[in-house]
Design a protein around this motif. Structure first.
Motif, PDB file in Angstrom:
ATOM      1  N   GLY A 345       0.819  -1.215   0.000  1.00 42.52           N
ATOM      2  CA  GLY A 345       0.000   0.000   0.000  1.00 42.52           C
ATOM      3  C   GLY A 345       0.844   1.252   0.000  1.00 42.52           C
ATOM      4  N   TYR A 346       1.944   1.233   0.751  1.00 39.51           N
ATOM      5  CA  TYR A 346       2.841   2.396   0.793  1.00 39.51           C
ATOM      6  C   TYR A 346       3.461   2.652  -0.578  1.00 39.51           C
ATOM      7  CZ  TYR A 346       6.986   5.187   1.709  1.00 39.51           C
ATOM      8  OH  TYR A 346       7.949   6.156   1.663  1.00 39.51           O
ATOM      9  N   LYS A 347       3.849   1.594  -1.272  1.00 41.96           N
ATOM     10  CA  LYS A 347       4.451   1.776  -2.598  1.00 41.96           C
ATOM     11  C   LYS A 347       3.434   2.319  -3.596  1.00 41.96           C
ATOM     12  CE  LYS A 347       6.205  -2.381  -3.063  1.00 41.96           C
ATOM     13  NZ  LYS A 347       6.946  -3.507  -3.681  1.00 41.96           N
ATOM     14  N   LEU A 348       2.155   1.978  -3.416  1.00 40.22           N
ATOM     15  CA  LEU A 348       1.122   2.510  -4.307  1.00 40.22           C
ATOM     16  C   LEU A 348       0.827   3.974  -4.011  1.00 40.22           C
ATOM     17  CD1 LEU A 348      -1.400  -0.485  -4.359  1.00 40.22           C
ATOM     18  CD2 LEU A 348      -0.010   0.305  -6.268  1.00 40.22           C
ATOM     19  N   ALA A 349       0.921   4.348  -2.742  1.00 35.82           N
ATOM     20  CA  ALA A 349       0.571   5.718  -2.327  1.00 35.82           C
ATOM     21  C   ALA A 349       1.770   6.412  -1.693  1.00 35.82           C
ATOM     22  CB  ALA A 349      -0.606   5.682  -1.346  1.00 35.82           C
ATOM     23  N   THR A 350       2.946   6.239  -2.281  1.00 36.32           N
ATOM     24  CA  THR A 350       4.152   6.849  -1.722  1.00 36.32           C
ATOM     25  C   THR A 350       4.051   8.379  -1.735  1.00 36.32           C
ATOM     26  OG1 THR A 350       6.544   7.073  -2.038  1.00 36.32           O
ATOM     27  CG2 THR A 350       5.222   6.705  -3.995  1.00 36.32           C
ATOM     28  N   PRO A 351       4.552   9.058  -0.703  1.00 39.66           N
ATOM     29  CA  PRO A 351       4.502  10.533  -0.680  1.00 39.66           C
ATOM     30  C   PRO A 351       5.151  11.170  -1.905  1.00 39.66           C
ATOM     31  CG  PRO A 351       5.112   9.667   1.475  1.00 39.66           C
ATOM     32  CD  PRO A 351       5.082   8.494   0.551  1.00 39.66           C
ATOM     33  N   ARG A 352       6.152  10.508  -2.469  1.00 38.50           N
ATOM     34  CA  ARG A 352       6.813  11.062  -3.653  1.00 38.50           C
ATOM     35  C   ARG A 352       5.838  11.224  -4.808  1.00 38.50           C
ATOM     36  NH1 ARG A 352      12.027   7.941  -5.544  1.00 38.50           N
ATOM     37  NH2 ARG A 352      10.461   6.304  -5.782  1.00 38.50           N
ATOM     38  N   LEU A 353       4.873  10.302  -4.914  1.00 37.03           N
ATOM     39  CA  LEU A 353       3.867  10.402  -5.977  1.00 37.03           C
ATOM     40  C   LEU A 353       3.042  11.676  -5.813  1.00 37.03           C
ATOM     41  CD1 LEU A 353       2.251   9.207  -8.350  1.00 37.03           C
ATOM     42  CD2 LEU A 353       0.880   7.959  -6.662  1.00 37.03           C
ATOM     43  N   PHE A 354       2.634  11.991  -4.586  1.00 37.39           N
ATOM     44  CA  PHE A 354       1.850  13.201  -4.330  1.00 37.39           C
ATOM     45  C   PHE A 354       2.673  14.451  -4.661  1.00 37.39           C
ATOM     46  CE2 PHE A 354      -0.463  10.033  -2.056  1.00 37.39           C
ATOM     47  CZ  PHE A 354      -1.766  10.479  -1.987  1.00 37.39           C
ATOM     48  N   ILE A 355       3.943  14.450  -4.278  1.00 38.02           N
ATOM     49  CA  ILE A 355       4.809  15.603  -4.552  1.00 38.02           C
ATOM     50  C   ILE A 355       4.966  15.811  -6.057  1.00 38.02           C
ATOM     51  CG2 ILE A 355       7.159  16.486  -4.318  1.00 38.02           C
ATOM     52  CD1 ILE A 355       7.266  15.005  -1.597  1.00 38.02           C
ATOM     53  N   GLU A 356       5.154  14.700  -6.788  1.00 39.41           N
ATOM     54  CA  GLU A 356       5.314  14.787  -8.245  1.00 39.41           C
ATOM     55  C   GLU A 356       4.068  15.357  -8.907  1.00 39.41           C
ATOM     56  OE1 GLU A 356       6.206  10.842  -9.428  1.00 39.41           O
ATOM     57  OE2 GLU A 356       8.338  10.953  -8.864  1.00 39.41           O
ATOM     58  N   GLN A 357       2.896  14.916  -8.452  1.00 38.97           N
ATOM     59  CA  GLN A 357       1.656  15.402  -9.045  1.00 38.97           C
ATOM     60  C   GLN A 357       1.439  16.885  -8.766  1.00 38.97           C
ATOM     61  OE1 GLN A 357      -0.400  13.313 -11.082  1.00 38.97           O
ATOM     62  NE2 GLN A 357       1.558  12.273 -10.854  1.00 38.97           N
ATOM     63  N   ILE A 358       1.762  17.325  -7.549  1.00 39.48           N
ATOM     64  CA  ILE A 358       1.589  18.734  -7.194  1.00 39.48           C
ATOM     65  C   ILE A 358       2.541  19.615  -8.004  1.00 39.48           C
ATOM     66  CG2 ILE A 358       1.913  20.412  -5.318  1.00 39.48           C
ATOM     67  CD1 ILE A 358       0.829  18.231  -3.418  1.00 39.48           C
ATOM     68  N   ARG A 359       3.752  19.142  -8.215  1.00 36.99           N
ATOM     69  CA  ARG A 359       4.727  19.909  -8.987  1.00 36.99           C
ATOM     70  C   ARG A 359       4.309  20.057 -10.450  1.00 36.99           C
ATOM     71  NH1 ARG A 359      10.468  17.419  -6.676  1.00 36.99           N
ATOM     72  NH2 ARG A 359      10.529  18.679  -4.761  1.00 36.99           N
ATOM     73  N   MET A 360       3.491  19.152 -10.937  1.00 39.80           N
ATOM     74  CA  MET A 360       3.063  19.206 -12.336  1.00 39.80           C
ATOM     75  C   MET A 360       1.943  20.207 -12.574  1.00 39.80           C
ATOM     76  SD  MET A 360       3.280  15.147 -13.287  1.00 39.80           S
ATOM     77  CE  MET A 360       2.872  15.343 -15.010  1.00 39.80           C
ATOM     78  N   GLY A 361       1.423  20.815 -11.512  1.00 37.31           N
ATOM     79  CA  GLY A 361       0.431  21.859 -11.668  1.00 37.31           C
ATOM     80  C   GLY A 361      -0.989  21.401 -11.389  1.00 37.31           C
ATOM     81  N   ALA A 362      -1.880  22.396 -11.311  1.00 37.42           N
ATOM     82  CA  ALA A 362      -3.276  22.130 -10.926  1.00 37.42           C
ATOM     83  C   ALA A 362      -3.982  21.203 -11.907  1.00 37.42           C
ATOM     84  CB  ALA A 362      -4.037  23.440 -10.802  1.00 37.42           C
ATOM     85  N   GLN A 363      -3.660  21.312 -13.196  1.00 38.31           N
ATOM     86  CA  GLN A 363      -4.335  20.474 -14.183  1.00 38.31           C
ATOM     87  C   GLN A 363      -4.066  18.995 -13.946  1.00 38.31           C
ATOM     88  OE1 GLN A 363      -3.518  21.507 -18.230  1.00 38.31           O
ATOM     89  NE2 GLN A 363      -5.086  20.159 -19.065  1.00 38.31           N
ATOM     90  N   GLN A 364      -2.963  18.685 -13.253  1.00 42.51           N
ATOM     91  CA  GLN A 364      -2.625  17.298 -12.955  1.00 42.51           C
ATOM     92  C   GLN A 364      -3.064  16.896 -11.549  1.00 42.51           C
ATOM     93  OE1 GLN A 364      -1.365  15.489 -15.321  1.00 42.51           O
ATOM     94  NE2 GLN A 364      -0.869  13.578 -14.285  1.00 42.51           N
ATOM     95  N   TYR A 365      -2.772  17.744 -10.544  1.00 35.82           N
ATOM     96  CA  TYR A 365      -3.034  17.279  -9.184  1.00 35.82           C
ATOM     97  C   TYR A 365      -4.498  17.408  -8.765  1.00 35.82           C
ATOM     98  CZ  TYR A 365      -2.879  22.081  -7.189  1.00 35.82           C
ATOM     99  OH  TYR A 365      -3.132  23.388  -6.873  1.00 35.82           O
ATOM    100  N   VAL A 366      -5.263  18.303  -9.380  1.00 34.31           N
ATOM    101  CA  VAL A 366      -6.686  18.408  -9.007  1.00 34.31           C
ATOM    102  C   VAL A 366      -7.452  17.131  -9.378  1.00 34.31           C
ATOM    103  CG1 VAL A 366      -8.842  19.644  -9.452  1.00 34.31           C
ATOM    104  CG2 VAL A 366      -6.737  20.930  -9.019  1.00 34.31           C
ATOM    105  N   PRO A 367      -7.356  16.615 -10.618  1.00 34.08           N
ATOM    106  CA  PRO A 367      -8.017  15.336 -10.930  1.00 34.08           C
ATOM    107  C   PRO A 367      -7.447  14.176 -10.121  1.00 34.08           C
ATOM    108  CG  PRO A 367      -7.418  16.497 -12.943  1.00 34.08           C
ATOM    109  CD  PRO A 367      -6.742  17.208 -11.825  1.00 34.08           C
ATOM    110  N   PHE A 368      -6.140  14.203  -9.861  1.00 33.44           N
ATOM    111  CA  PHE A 368      -5.487  13.166  -9.057  1.00 33.44           C
ATOM    112  C   PHE A 368      -6.113  13.085  -7.673  1.00 33.44           C
ATOM    113  CE2 PHE A 368      -2.032  12.401  -5.920  1.00 33.44           C
ATOM    114  CZ  PHE A 368      -1.719  11.085  -6.240  1.00 33.44           C
ATOM    115  N   LEU A 369      -6.210  14.240  -6.998  1.00 28.83           N
ATOM    116  CA  LEU A 369      -6.792  14.272  -5.655  1.00 28.83           C
ATOM    117  C   LEU A 369      -8.297  14.002  -5.688  1.00 28.83           C
ATOM    118  CD1 LEU A 369      -4.887  17.365  -4.171  1.00 28.83           C
ATOM    119  CD2 LEU A 369      -4.439  14.937  -3.757  1.00 28.83           C
ATOM    120  N   ALA A 370      -8.975  14.467  -6.745  1.00 30.15           N
ATOM    121  CA  ALA A 370     -10.416  14.206  -6.872  1.00 30.15           C
ATOM    122  C   ALA A 370     -10.687  12.713  -7.013  1.00 30.15           C
ATOM    123  CB  ALA A 370     -10.976  14.959  -8.072  1.00 30.15           C
TER     124      ALA A 370
END
Length: 482
Positions: A345-370
């Motif tokens: 579960g940790y490898k699927l939801a690693t914090p690095r994945l969240f950081i990468e998505q946020i760095r890519m901008g709102a168009q990427q992290y908003v659907p990701f978090l939704a």
């Protein structure tokens, strides 16, 4: 025959990786451990025989645990769930026959990553009570309410298991060739078994039945509830399973292409049909949902497999273990399997994945978090739908924002159409035209727009007809002005 020298060792390693995962995923799903082994056998033998891929390993997937748990709770019984699994298998076969594999490209990457992260989060939430000593279906809420009985032994075994799994990813262990051939999950489970053998108290363990005859084996297999097909909820579960299992399978195939290209590349439609036959059989025999699993597939490739023989061998070994070595497997504590699943579960939801998505901008992290929020709150199918809808809205907004551009050069204004325009661009267009002052020259650059909606043309027509009165001269105007 000349490939057996590589395929046999590869099959042994894949078996050692698959064994704790099959048992752990069954336990996490609230099902008998034998159901996990049976799923691995069907995936390893039947699906492999039909699959166009030489390296993809199929079996129970951690990504479907939350769907299985929620579906059984919704439908009220495992037998009704098996009916849904049969229908899901038939739908997957239909997807393959209709060549629907190409539509995987339509699912946005942000939604796929959000789905995997949500699965990881749910898996962690589900396994924390087991790692702390729960033997049954205790939930995380019981920890908050103070109604939970902790087990020091279980916490110790789970903690040691997590440390081992982490150590197996470090360069120190990877540099030792003898250790690199031994899967980390297997070591974590073996250490847990030693704890039970040395009498560590308070350790709930798995319970595999013993089979003295074929009649006992047949009695252990759960049968589907054939009347459950009339329940609309069964069809919702079936569609969810078919879509998510197909999505995970095709994603695994895409990832596998990067690890070990095949020529010609395996057909995604044939793979979906093979998975459909596997899930249909799993439903009939009382097993769990099957998908192609990238973890086992990547191990199969990394240890040098050349043909399907390695995967078939791993399926045979799982079958032998389930039928004749249940006593040995019953020494495995649930806390060890929980450690394996927590790390998964940790490898699927690693914090690095969240950081990468946020760095890519709102168009990427908003659907990701939704997608993550939708899956956790409303379920897998609804969450994926929310994620896709959010990505569409973000893409439309971005497209709308960049479709038109107005640039000023003294008293000259250049209006650029960056793409085809539809009625949704009218508010933006009207706003830009309103910024143009009297006695100006307006040049329209519409080379990038091959199509203008009638509503857009009407706005341009109205502006053009009033331009003379305001002293505005038009150049390269895209519509005729009377």
């Amino acid at each position: 025959m000349h490939t057996l020298r590589q395929d046999i060792p590869a099959g042994l390693v894949v078996f050692l990786v698959a064994l704790p995962l099959c048992l752990g995923i069954a336990q996490a799903s609230g099902l008998p451990p034998f159901a996990g082994l049976l799923t691995g056998v069907i995936g390893g033998l039947l699906v492999t025989a039909l699959s166009p891929s030489r390296f993809a390993v199929s079996g129970p997937a951690a990504g479907l645990v939350t769907i299985v748990v929620a579906s059984i709770e919704t439908l009220g019984s495992f037998s009704a769930f098996l009916t849904a699994l049969i229908l899901a298998g038939l739908l997957q076969c239909l997807f393959g026959l209709l060549r629907a594999g190409r539509f995987i490209a339509l699912v946005p990457g942000s939604v796929i990553k959000g789905m995997l992260a949500a699965i990881g989060i749910l898996l962690i939430i589900q396994q924390i009570p087991v790692a702390l000593g729960a033997a049954g279906d205790a939930e995380l809420v019981s920890l908050v309410n103070g109604e939970f009985a902790f087990s020091t032994s279980a916490m110790l075994v789970a903690g040691v298991g997590l440390v081992i799994l982490w150590l197996w990813t470090t360069p120190v262990v990877k540099s030792i060739k003898a250790l690199s051939w031994i899967p980390g999950p297997l070591v974590a489970v073996l250490v847990g078994c030693l704890a039970t053998l040395f009498g560590l108290a308070g350790l709930p363990r798995i319970a595999l039945p013993e089979f003295d005859s074929m009649a006992q084996l047949a009695a252990e297999l759960e049968t589907p509830d054939w009347l459950a097909w009339r329940n609309p909820s069964v069809w919702v579960v079936a569609v969810t399973l078919a879509l998510v299992a197909s999505l995970e399978t095709l994603l695994s195939q895409e990832a596998l292409k990067k690890l070990r290209p095949q020529h010609p590349a395996p057909s995604p439609n044939k793979e979906m049909f093979a998975q459909g036959v596997g899930n249909l059989t799993a439903g009939l025999l009382g097993a769990m949902p099957i998908t192609a699993v990238i973890v086992r597939s990547s191990v199969n490739v990394s240890v040098g497999a050349q043909t399907k023989v390695s995967i078939l061998l791993h399926g045979v070994l799982l079958l032998i273990c389930g039928l004749w070595f249940s006593d040995l497997l019953n020494a495995i504590p649930l806390a060890s399997l929980a450690a394996v699943l927590l790390y998964t579960g940790y490898k699927l939801a690693t914090p690095r994945l969240f950081i990468e998505q946020i760095r890519m901008g709102a168009q990427q992290y908003v659907p990701f978090l939704a997608t993550i929020g939708g899956i956790i709150v409303f379920g897998m199918l609804a969450g994926i739908g929310i994620g896709i809808a959010t990505q569409l809205l973000c893409s439309l907004y971005q497209s709308h924002r960049n479709a038109l551009q107005l640039t000023r050069y003294d008293d000259h204004y250049v209006l650029r159409f960056q793409q085809n325009l539809t009625f949704i661009h009218n508010p933006k267009l009207q706003g830009l035209l309103a910024e143009i002052p009297e006695n100006s020259v307006v040049i329209v650059d519409h080379d990038n727009a091959e199509y203008l909606d009638p509503d857009v043309k009407a706005v341009l027509q109205d502006f053009g007809e009033s331009a003379d009165k305001r002293g505005i001269r038009l150049s390269q105007w895209p519509v005729a002005v009377k």
